[in-house]
Design an enzyme around this catalytic site. Structure first.
Site, PDB file in Angstrom:
ATOM      1  N   PHE A 137       8.454  13.312  -6.722  1.00  0.00           N
ATOM      2  CA  PHE A 137       8.020  12.485  -5.593  1.00  0.00           C
ATOM      3  C   PHE A 137       8.234  13.257  -4.283  1.00  0.00           C
ATOM      4  CE2 PHE A 137       8.516   8.926  -2.597  1.00  0.00           C
ATOM      5  CZ  PHE A 137       7.417   8.164  -2.929  1.00  0.00           C
ATOM      6  N   ASP A 214      16.411  10.979 -10.398  1.00  0.00           N
ATOM      7  CA  ASP A 214      15.790   9.954  -9.581  1.00  0.00           C
ATOM      8  C   ASP A 214      15.209   8.906 -10.528  1.00  0.00           C
ATOM      9  OD1 ASP A 214      14.174   8.314  -7.990  1.00  0.00           O
ATOM     10  OD2 ASP A 214      13.799   9.929  -6.553  1.00  0.00           O
ATOM     11  N   TYR A 239      13.392  -1.923  -4.783  1.00  0.00           N
ATOM     12  CA  TYR A 239      12.235  -2.747  -4.382  1.00  0.00           C
ATOM     13  C   TYR A 239      11.058  -2.595  -5.333  1.00  0.00           C
ATOM     14  CZ  TYR A 239      11.018   1.691  -2.102  1.00  0.00           C
ATOM     15  OH  TYR A 239      10.768   3.008  -1.843  1.00  0.00           O
ATOM     16  N   LYS A 240      11.223  -1.767  -6.368  1.00  0.00           N
ATOM     17  CA  LYS A 240      10.149  -1.602  -7.352  1.00  0.00           C
ATOM     18  C   LYS A 240      10.373  -2.635  -8.457  1.00  0.00           C
ATOM     19  CE  LYS A 240       9.168   3.004  -5.740  1.00  0.00           C
ATOM     20  NZ  LYS A 240       9.361   4.448  -5.800  1.00  0.00           N
ATOM     21  N   ARG A 392      -3.481   4.161 -10.227  1.00  0.00           N
ATOM     22  CA  ARG A 392      -2.253   3.901 -10.957  1.00  0.00           C
ATOM     23  C   ARG A 392      -2.124   2.407 -11.205  1.00  0.00           C
ATOM     24  NH1 ARG A 392       3.436   5.616  -8.391  1.00  0.00           N
ATOM     25  NH2 ARG A 392       2.942   3.772  -7.166  1.00  0.00           N
TER      26      ARG A 392
END
Ligand SMILES: *Cc1c(COP(=O)(O)O)cnc(C)c1O
Length: 419
Positions: A137, A214, A239-240, A392
């Site tokens: 990322f 991560d 928050y995912k 995605r």
């Protein structure tokens, strides 16, 4: 059997179907297919009430005393929330024993702190290289560039195929006696490839280096066993898949054996061994609390607690089972409707080799998937676009139905078919 019947059958047989009603679905009536719960999870119905209760009873009712006084809810004051919630995330999400996880800051900031802590420790032993992969990322790569410049370290990049992910063999070939730290995403944010956590951890340890995972796209979606892997450090988002809300604080894991040895650089009063002594000279907390710098974001932890509560009730193994079923169904639909039009699948076909999302690439379909994504959003179908040409499809297991997946892919099919 038609795809519509398949979706209905899968929803009828889904043991987690009822949990969908725990989300505030009605708040977004125009969104008929939310396929981005891996970027921003939906709010739980319990969250507004929990926030309201916090503001009234905790903040309003206890005022400054809330930091240290015992709460009626049976937990310590807010001072203990970063480690109490960290312990719960450790137990429910990470496979980590207590005292090793803390909630604070953002993933980017915690990542910086852990990279610096690991690198500074290793530099003292003459290790000055950080191994990472080119498809990690962006924030991770950018932080690494900054830390390398700041500390005079060298970055050794493993070239990863954005349609695949990092393997233990690639890692073993890249690490060596100069490696300080190796860091990777467990689930690749683009392809959804699921890295072999234990094997990569072992490969890094064989070279005498530390590994930093991560877990942003894993936490709340894929079972994790940080203690069993022997992982050193980890960070991730809430928050995912943990539904903590936009900008919810992140978590960091620091294995107990490194406490007192690794030291993060943002030395603030809240990571001090005795914050309220307010004396001269910084002395880090001996435990994981030293990863905190300033006043922790307590209000923002309220929704995270609701998300972890739900996950604890359901259990990560049941979540993973549904996640695999959802990604398998998405691939089945893609194969039937989209692949014949030239769309390609960028996600591993083997369920054990992928996380909770599926990426479809424009391939030979002749479509610009960035524009296609914008068009889908106007139709109430919300996936996201990822460069270079991927749509995605994020499948949050607790809030996504099979029918919703089909609706979204049917909308994509209509666009692709008419190109
Ligand atoms: C989403 C994500 C982040 C986000 O970091 P923030 O500091 O919360 O913006 C970091 N790393 C990975 C791998 C992610 O998927």
């Amino acid at each position: 059997m038609s795809l519509t019947d398949r979706a209905a059958e899968l929803d009828a047989a889904d043991p987690l179907a009822a949990h969908r009603d725990e989300f505030l679905l009605e708040a977004a009536p125009a969104v008929t297919s939310y396929l981005d719960g891996n970027s921003l999870g939906r709010p739980l119905k319990a969250t507004p009430a929990a926030l309201d209760a916090f503001v009234r009873a905790e903040w309003g009712g206890r005022l400054i005393q809330g930091w240290t006084h015992d709460a009626q809810v049976g937990e310590g004051g807010w001072m203990d929330w970063p480690t109490d919630l960290g312990d719960r995330i450790g137990r429910v999400v990470l496979g980590a024993g207590p005292g090793q996880t803390v909630v604070a800051d953002s993933t980017t900031v915690l990542f910086y702190k852990l990279v610096r802590a690991a690198l500074d420790h290793a530099l003292a032993e003459g290790r000055d290289e950080i191994v990472a992969d080119t498809d990690n990322f962006p924030t991770d790569r950018f932080v690494l560039e900054g830390v390398a410049a700041e500390r005079g370290a060298t970055l050794r990049w493993i070239e990863t195929d954005p349609a695949a992910g990092i393997s233990a063999a690639q890692v073993a070939a890249a690490v060596g006696p100069r490696t300080a730290l190796a860091t990777f995403s467990h689930v690749a944010y683009r392809s959804g490839h699921l890295a072999d956590g234990p094997a990569i951890t072992a490969a890094v340890h064989d070279a005498g280096a530390l590994v930093l995972w991560d877990l942003s796209h894993s936490a709340g979606s894929v079972p994790l066993a940080l203690d069993a892997w022997g992982a050193d450090l980890a960070v991730g988002c809430t928050y995912k898949y943990l539904n903590g809300g936009p900008g919810a604080p992140a978590f960091a894991y620091l294995a107990r054996r490194h406490h007192g040895l690794l030291r993060q650089p943002v030395q603030g009063w809240m990571g001090h061994a005795d914050p309220f002594a307010m004396g001269q000279g910084y002395r880090p907390d001996p435990g994981v609390r030293q990863l905190i710098s300033g006043t922790p974001p307590i209000v923002a932890m309220v929704p995270v607690r609701a998300g972890v509560d739900q996950l604890e009730r359901v259990g990560i193994d049941a979540v993973r089972a549904k996640s695999t079923a959802l990604t398998s169904f998405a691939l089945e639909v893609a194969d039937e409707l989209l692949v014949p039009h030239g769309v390609t699948v960028a996600t591993p076909r083997e369920p054990a080799a992928r996380g909770g999302h599926v990426t479809l690439r424009a391939g030979d379909s002749g479509r610009d998937f960035r524009q296609t994504t914008a068009r889908l959003w106007t139709e109430g179908v919300v996936p996201d676009f990822r460069t270079p040409d991927g749509i995605r499809i994020g499948l949050a297991p607790l809030s996504t139905s099979f029918g919703e997946v089909l609706d979204g892919l049917l909308a994509l099919h209509r666009i692709v078919e008419n190109s």
